[in-house]
Design an enzyme around this catalytic site. Sequence first.
Site, PDB file in Angstrom:
ATOM      1  N   CYS A  81      11.185 -30.797  18.208  1.00  0.00           N
ATOM      2  CA  CYS A  81      10.499 -31.938  18.817  1.00  0.00           C
ATOM      3  C   CYS A  81       9.600 -32.700  17.853  1.00  0.00           C
ATOM      4  O   CYS A  81       9.112 -33.787  18.186  1.00  0.00           O
ATOM      5  CB  CYS A  81       9.678 -31.483  20.018  1.00  0.00           C
ATOM      6  SG  CYS A  81      10.678 -30.716  21.307  1.00  0.00           S
ATOM      7  N   GLY A 117      18.575 -26.394  25.650  1.00  0.00           N
ATOM      8  CA  GLY A 117      19.191 -25.109  25.369  1.00  0.00           C
ATOM      9  C   GLY A 117      19.754 -25.068  23.965  1.00  0.00           C
ATOM     10  O   GLY A 117      19.797 -26.078  23.263  1.00  0.00           O
TER      11      GLY A 117
END
Length: 393
Positions: A81, A117
């Site tokens: 991220c 995921g």
Amino acid sequence: MPKPIVAGVGMIKFAKPGASRTYNEMAAEAVRDALADAGIGYEAVQQVYAGYVYGDSTSGQRAVYDVGMTGVPVVNVNNNCSSGSTALWLARQAVESGAVDCALALGFEEMRPGALGTHFNDRPSPFQLFDEATDRIVGHGEVPLALRYFGGAGLSYMEKHGATLEDFAKIRAKASRHAVRNPLAVFSKEVSVEDVMHSPVVWPGVMHRLMACPPTCGAAAAIICSESYARKHGLDDGVRIVAQEMRTDFSSTFEGDDMMRVVGYDMTVQTANAVYESAGIGPRDVQVVELHDCFAQNELITYEGLGLCPEGGAQKFIDDGDNTYGGQVVTNPSGGLLSKGHPLGATGLAQCYELTRQLRGTAGPTQVDGARLALQHNLGLGGACVVTLYQAQ
């Protein structure tokens, strides 16, 4: 050493998965907007750093080839991220070192609906240590891992300092009030604390759905150049990066059975302190912050990690309104990830976009009066934390 200039920024409005254009189309528009904002052509760019998470190798090349094919080096960056801010870190480093005069930092993401995921399940996961620590601290659960990570961190804070779910709900409600002012926010409807508390429960006593940011698709970009290049070409040199640091995990991440540490609290503290020391300022000198609020729980603990309030002081910080307009520091005037959305690779450069406009005084309805110093915090588990300090000239 002369500090790099943020000469141009561009960002498209994020969209829900399935409702966006393709990653290369979104990225190309963000790059064109950043170039237009800087007042230069793509041929001026000497290096490109492209951040993304969910994409094949050399997606960065495919993204910029729609803008130009000049043979320029393109480096693809995946730091979860914090990929966008890592691309920015590399572009800043290239310019500050004198390797180049003008670099492009680009972030984009074309995401799928649903929880995040892993895709390569035939080898050790980069989250193996994090999963083992989470299982040990909060146990196995049916909720997706990201919710267990950050919900567990919120639970840890509640147990330490007596915070309640309403404290996290207040952060989400604040984010929505800010997002109402931001035309680029995906969710611009104002919600109350009661609305948040009445949203579906995803982890009883720990997390409601509205406390989590939505997965989104989007792109953002920034042109970073040297002071001499800006002067030579008459570019806007009003915003510069005066300090920037990156840290990865310390051994303390997995020590002490503390979910706050597992989700990067120690990384945040160390990275922020290094930035303050480098710039010769303290957190009280900052007027506006864009921080990584992937969950309302993470925004609360990050207040303390960045030193915006003392340890255990987040509840008072929130209740006193010190996290919004009229308070000590405006946190996430854009609405943050909670309202603006979180296309992983684009997030760090979307933060750069907002803060650059804040320091230029061109942020429109989200403008923070008198903003001269702005702090950016972008976090990726696995892990990496980038903290950037911008200054208006």
